[in-house]
Every structure is written in structure tokens, then in C-alpha cells.
Design a protein around this motif. Structure first.
Motif, mmCIF file in Angstrom:
data_model
loop_
_atom_site.group_PDB
_atom_site.id
_atom_site.type_symbol
_atom_site.label_atom_id
_atom_site.label_comp_id
_atom_site.label_asym_id
_atom_site.label_seq_id
_atom_site.Cartn_x
_atom_site.Cartn_y
_atom_site.Cartn_z
ATOM 1 N N SER A 26 0.837 -1.200 0.000
ATOM 2 C CA SER A 26 0.000 0.000 0.000
ATOM 3 C C SER A 26 0.870 1.246 0.000
ATOM 4 O O SER A 26 2.093 1.179 0.185
ATOM 5 C CB SER A 26 -0.935 0.003 1.209
ATOM 6 O OG SER A 26 -0.171 0.061 2.411
ATOM 7 N N GLU A 27 0.243 2.386 -0.201
ATOM 8 C CA GLU A 27 1.022 3.623 -0.304
ATOM 9 C C GLU A 27 1.804 3.920 0.969
ATOM 10 O O GLU A 27 2.955 4.334 0.922
ATOM 11 C CB GLU A 27 0.085 4.786 -0.629
ATOM 12 C CG GLU A 27 0.797 6.118 -0.825
ATOM 13 C CD GLU A 27 -0.151 7.235 -1.203
ATOM 14 O OE1 GLU A 27 0.320 8.374 -1.345
ATOM 15 O OE2 GLU A 27 -1.361 6.965 -1.340
ATOM 16 N N ARG A 76 -0.119 -5.258 2.628
ATOM 17 C CA ARG A 76 0.406 -5.945 1.446
ATOM 18 C C ARG A 76 -0.790 -6.494 0.666
ATOM 19 O O ARG A 76 -1.583 -7.285 1.190
ATOM 20 C CB ARG A 76 1.345 -7.083 1.855
ATOM 21 C CG ARG A 76 2.000 -7.781 0.658
ATOM 22 C CD ARG A 76 2.968 -8.873 1.111
ATOM 23 N NE ARG A 76 2.261 -10.008 1.706
ATOM 24 C CZ ARG A 76 2.216 -10.266 3.008
ATOM 25 N NH1 ARG A 76 2.835 -9.460 3.858
ATOM 26 N NH2 ARG A 76 1.558 -11.319 3.465
ATOM 27 N N ILE A 77 -0.922 -6.059 -0.593
ATOM 28 C CA ILE A 77 -2.076 -6.435 -1.411
ATOM 29 C C ILE A 77 -1.669 -7.601 -2.325
ATOM 30 O O ILE A 77 -0.713 -7.492 -3.117
ATOM 31 C CB ILE A 77 -2.576 -5.264 -2.280
ATOM 32 C CG1 ILE A 77 -2.700 -3.979 -1.428
ATOM 33 C CG2 ILE A 77 -3.889 -5.619 -2.942
ATOM 34 C CD1 ILE A 77 -3.652 -4.090 -0.280
ATOM 35 N N THR A 78 -2.387 -8.702 -2.207
ATOM 36 C CA THR A 78 -2.178 -9.855 -3.094
ATOM 37 C C THR A 78 -3.391 -9.989 -4.005
ATOM 38 O O THR A 78 -4.529 -9.726 -3.595
ATOM 39 C CB THR A 78 -1.989 -11.146 -2.283
ATOM 40 O OG1 THR A 78 -3.127 -11.339 -1.432
ATOM 41 C CG2 THR A 78 -0.735 -11.068 -1.426
ATOM 42 N N HIS A 122 -2.467 -6.948 6.639
ATOM 43 C CA HIS A 122 -1.628 -6.036 7.438
ATOM 44 C C HIS A 122 -0.263 -6.667 7.647
ATOM 45 O O HIS A 122 -0.136 -7.876 7.810
ATOM 46 C CB HIS A 122 -2.300 -5.757 8.790
ATOM 47 C CG HIS A 122 -1.712 -4.566 9.501
ATOM 48 N ND1 HIS A 122 -0.524 -4.609 10.177
ATOM 49 C CD2 HIS A 122 -2.165 -3.283 9.611
ATOM 50 C CE1 HIS A 122 -0.267 -3.422 10.699
ATOM 51 N NE2 HIS A 122 -1.246 -2.597 10.364
ATOM 52 N N GLU A 123 0.724 -5.830 7.652
ATOM 53 C CA GLU A 123 2.086 -6.340 7.801
ATOM 54 C C GLU A 123 2.290 -7.061 9.123
ATOM 55 O O GLU A 123 3.137 -7.930 9.234
ATOM 56 C CB GLU A 123 3.097 -5.189 7.691
ATOM 57 C CG GLU A 123 3.186 -4.586 6.316
ATOM 58 C CD GLU A 123 3.712 -5.590 5.291
ATOM 59 O OE1 GLU A 123 4.392 -6.550 5.686
ATOM 60 O OE2 GLU A 123 3.440 -5.403 4.100
ATOM 61 N N GLY A 178 -4.171 -9.634 14.797
ATOM 62 C CA GLY A 178 -3.149 -9.699 15.850
ATOM 63 C C GLY A 178 -2.791 -8.335 16.377
ATOM 64 O O GLY A 178 -2.610 -8.127 17.567
ATOM 65 N N MET A 179 -2.726 -7.345 15.453
ATOM 66 C CA MET A 179 -2.409 -5.998 15.887
ATOM 67 C C MET A 179 -3.544 -5.388 16.699
ATOM 68 O O MET A 179 -3.319 -4.650 17.646
ATOM 69 C CB MET A 179 -2.115 -5.127 14.665
ATOM 70 C CG MET A 179 -0.774 -5.431 14.018
ATOM 71 S SD MET A 179 0.613 -5.136 15.129
ATOM 72 C CE MET A 179 0.482 -3.388 15.355
ATOM 73 N N ALA A 180 -4.792 -5.675 16.311
ATOM 74 C CA ALA A 180 -5.921 -5.158 17.082
ATOM 75 C C ALA A 180 -5.894 -5.717 18.498
ATOM 76 O O ALA A 180 -6.114 -4.995 19.473
ATOM 77 C CB ALA A 180 -7.232 -5.519 16.383
#
Length: 248
Positions: A87-88, A93-95, A109-110, A115-117
Motif C-alpha cells: 500500500s502507499e 500488502r495487497i495480493t 496487514h504487515e 493480531g495488531m488489534a
């Protein structure tokens, strides 16, 4: 027959009250900051998460637009974009899964979004616990320090007042030693020697022995400055005694 009267200066109590109130104000400010930080930190992390989600959505919409434009000219989605694509802002990461007639875009999300939430929730909860623990510990330490300080102050004041009582008794003994033929005596030059002798034990001592009335009654007054252990201001001790005799 003799009796003693003691009085303590009120100025020391006022100064101790002001010092304690200032420290209490400080603890209240710490508590308010802890509560505000505990309430604001989770919301801040939520705002950060929303900003990162916006980055992922923007990347998905941009890639979808590129795919549609590419299919318009090539009649296929295959090889229209590179996969994976960051992403910008680099948070996602867009697959892409591409076929001639359809596509599927996935933003990851990287650090893994879920998990980050969960990590954000755990960090906010841990910070709140730490702030509450700090507040409780501060209050406990404040209470322990206050009790210890009050104990030391009481012992110190008791020690100095005990010395003042002994100094007053010493002045009375000097009066008795100068009593002659029922005539009330005076200490004369010995009063200065007596004061200097006890000033070595009681810092800042100022003592005086004064007659009170015509019945050989004397008032021994001692005033001294307390030490730096506790700011007690001026402290005084009054001892009244009566000898058998009359003033000439």
C-alpha cells in the motif's frame, strides 16, 4: 509547691498543614494525569488503527481501478498488476488472484490486522494497569512516609520538651541555692550562664526567669527554634514555681 504549664506554638501546625496540602495537590495531579492517560491511550490507538485501515482501503480501490482500466484495453485481468503490491503507506500488502474474467484482491496487514488489534487492546489495558498500580503505590508510600515523619517529629519534639523541662528545673535549683533567710532571690549574672549552658543542648534557646507577684513566685520561660528535622517554628515551655519567702 510547684507546678508546670506547657504551651506549643500554633505556627508549626499551620506550616505542616500547608506542606502536607501541597503534597496532596501533587498526588491529585498525578492521579488526574494517570486517569486521562489511561482513557486517552486506547482512543489514540484506535485512531491509529483507523488510519491504517484507510490506507488499506485506498490501496484496494486504486488497484481495482487499475484492473478495470486494464481489462478494458486487454479484455483480461491477467498480468494487469504485480502481486503482491504494498500500500502507499506500507501498512498493508495487497495480493491479487487474477483470471481473464475476474479478480480477487486481499489486503493483509504487515503485522496481521487481527493480531495488531488484539495487541493494541492488550497494550492499552497493560498501560492502564500500570498507571493504577503507580497511583496506588504512590498513595501507599505517601501514607507510610507521613506516618514515619509524624513519628520522628513526635519523638523529636518530646526530646526537646524534655530538655526544656530539665532546664527549667535547673533554674529552680539555682533559685533555691540563692534563697537566704526567707528572702526571695534573683539569679543575677547566673541567669546568662544558665541560658548559655542549656543553649548548647537546645538550639536557639532563649530563657528568662522572672518574678510573678509578691509571694516569691517565679515564671521560667524557655523559647527555642526547632531543628531542621521538621519545620515546627518557635516552641515555648513555661514553668511556674513558688519558693518560701518574700520579696524585699
Amino acid at each position: 509547691m510547684c507546678h508546670s504549664q506547657a504551651r506549643a506554638s500554633r505556627r508549626s501546625e499551620v506550616r505542616r498543614g500547608q506542606a502536607g496540602f501541597t503534597l496532596l495537590e501533587l498526588m491529585v495531579v498525578v492521579a488526574i494525569i494517570a486517569i486521562l492517560a489511561g482513557a486517552a491511550y486506547p482512543r489514540y490507538m484506535d485512531a491509529v488503527g483507523e488510519a491504517r485501515l484507510a490506507d488499506g482501503r485506498s490501496a484496494l480501490m486504486a488497484l481495482a481501478g487499475r484492473l478495470e482500466r486494464c481489462r478494458t484495453s486487454t479484455h483480461s485481468y491477467v498480468d494487469c498488476i504485480d502481486s503482491p503490491t504494498p500500500s502507499e503507506a506500507g501498512h498493508y500488502r495487497i495480493t491479487a488472484t487474477l483470471s481473464p474474467t475476474e479478480y480477487r484482491l486481499t489486503a493483509t496487514h504487515e503485522g496481521e490486522a487481527r493480531g495488531m488489534a488484539m495487541a493494541r487492546f492488550q497494550q492499552a489495558f497493560t498501560l492502564l494497569e500500570a498507571l493504577v498500580a503507580l497511583l496506588v503505590l504512590s498513595v501507599g508510600l505517601l501514607g507510610m512516609a507521613s506516618v514515619q515523619l509524624e513519628s520522628l517529629r513526635g519523638a523529636h519534639v518530646g526530646y526537646q520538651r524534655g530538655l526544656a523541662s530539665l532546664a527549667a528545673q535547673d533554674a529552680v535549683e539555682l533559685l533555691w541555692s540563692r534563697l537566704e533567710a526567707g528572702r526571695c532571690p534573683g539569679l543575677g549574672a547566673e541567669e546568662a550562664d544558665w541560658e548559655a549552658r542549656w543553649r548548647a543542648r537546645i538550639p536557639g534557646l532563649q530563657g528568662r526567669v522572672e518574678p510573678a507577684g509578691d509571694d516569691c513566685t517565679y515564671v521560667v520561660t524557655l523559647e527555642w527554634q526547632a531543628s531542621r528535622l521538621v519545620d515546627e517554628g518557635e516552641t515555648s515551655f513555661v514553668y511556674t514555681t513558688r519558693l518560701p519567702g518574700e520579696f524585699p
